[in-house]
Design an enzyme around this catalytic site. Structure first.
Site, PDB file in Angstrom:
ATOM      1  N   ASP A 157       0.893  -1.351   0.131  1.00  0.00           N
ATOM      2  CA  ASP A 157       0.083  -0.094  -0.146  1.00  0.00           C
ATOM      3  C   ASP A 157       0.749   1.367   0.007  1.00  0.00           C
ATOM      4  O   ASP A 157       0.372   2.279  -0.222  1.00  0.00           O
ATOM      5  CB  ASP A 157      -0.937  -0.073   1.218  1.00  0.00           C
ATOM      6  CG  ASP A 157      -2.110   0.630   0.936  1.00  0.00           C
ATOM      7  OD1 ASP A 157      -2.637   0.675  -0.352  1.00  0.00           O
ATOM      8  OD2 ASP A 157      -2.969   1.213   1.899  1.00  0.00           O
ATOM      9  N   GLY A 206     -15.687   4.270   1.886  1.00  0.00           N
ATOM     10  CA  GLY A 206     -17.104   4.117   2.131  1.00  0.00           C
ATOM     11  C   GLY A 206     -17.697   5.362   2.406  1.00  0.00           C
ATOM     12  O   GLY A 206     -18.856   5.511   2.154  1.00  0.00           O
TER      13      GLY A 206
END
Length: 311
Positions: free
Chosen positions: A53, A234
């Site tokens: 990441d 989200g």
């Protein structure tokens, strides 16, 4: 700083991942458990690959990577701003570039916001990151669900030296008890706080949005303006009110949204700025899995090509 590109997981890579657990205590143990569980499945003699990441930020400018600490400490302990959520920001950036086609200039200035349980912002120029909010660990930067984001290190020293808090307790406070949960005393979930009539919930959301706007402003300054702002995660994908609130004061920079387009955009790709707006504002569902799969396939294809050359 050593794991900067996709690789096959061998014993040395696994040891390095484990050694980095203090930097990402919410994620590393789960990743290691998955690696070991998969290896333990009888008959599952297949290669395992790691895609990192932080790799997206490996070439970020030195000024954006560095902390103002003594060189000996920085070098011995590899203290630098690694950046996190790179897969998410890369996914948003590539999706936006595909939407633009040949229109995208090589120096396009983009600010991407990954707003979920973890939150981060990244400024990119020409597809390359030049600044990001997360640093040595995923604790730096924005207010998150249970993570604190920026806190004066002097406050941490005070808690350790004068409040009787131990380092493990402080680790737990910063990672699991802070952020929206710590501010509100109710929840780390933005949607739950939005429907609460609690003053603490309102205050938590004010701090959350203020910090995002502050970082947007700093990214604008670093880039010298912006061509597009991208929302993912989200919250970024599904909560129009947060998108509207964090951009509300940025009209001076040509940044604004179409209220109707914003209100109707939940969990889908859409441009939520006016068609003729000077700065595009987009929402994208973030497909980190696709970025990881491509990286894994490229690595395996490269290994196969090496094997054919040696064969």
């Amino acid at each position: 700083s050593r794991l900067t590109s996709p690789c096959l997981i061998d014993a040395a890579v696994e040891r390095e991942i484990e050694a980095l657990t203090p930097l990402a205590p919410l994620h590393q143990p789960a990743a290691l458990a998955l690696i070991r569980a998969a290896r333990a499945v009888p008959g599952l003699a297949v290669p395992q690959l790691a895609v990192f990441d932080t790799a997206f930020y490996r070439d970020m400018p030195a000024a954006a990577q560095s902390y103002a600490l003594p060189a000996a400490l920085r070098e011995q302990h590899r203290i630098r701003r690694h950046g996190f959520h790179g897969l998410a920001h890369q996914a948003m950036l590539e999706t936006w570039q595909q939407q633009q086609g040949s229109v995208v200039a090589s120096g396009a200035r983009v600010i991407s916001l990954q707003l979920g349980a973890g939150c981060s912002v990244t400024a990119s120029r020409g597809g390359r990151p030049v600044e990001t909010s997360m640093g040595f660990s995923p604790l730096e930067g924005l207010v998150m669900a249970t993570r604190s984001g920026d806190v004066d290190p002097g406050a941490m020293l005070y808690l350790l030296n004068h409040a009787g808090i131990t380092p493990p307790e402080l680790d737990d406070v910063l990672n699991r008890q802070s952020g929206l949960l710590g501010l509100s005393g109710i929840s780390g979930n933005v949607s739950e706080l939005l429907v609460s009539d609690s003053d603490a919930a309102r205050h938590a959301l004010e701090v959350y949005c203020h910090r995002i706007t502050r970082y947007l402003g700093s990214c604008l300054a670093v880039l010298g303006g912006v061509d597009a702002i991208l929302f993912g995660g989200g919250v970024g994908e599904n909560v129009p009110e947060i998108r509207a609130r964090v951009l509300a004061t940025l009209g001076f920079a040509g940044i604004g949204i179409d209220p109707l387009a914003n209100r109707h955009c939940r969990g889908k790709s859409a441009m939520i700025s006016a068609v003729d707006a000077p700065v595009q504002v987009w929402v994208f569902p973030v497909n980190e899995a696709l970025i990881m799969a491509r990286a894994a396939l490229d690595l395996l294809d490269g290994k196969a090509m090496q094997g054919s050359h040696h064969g």
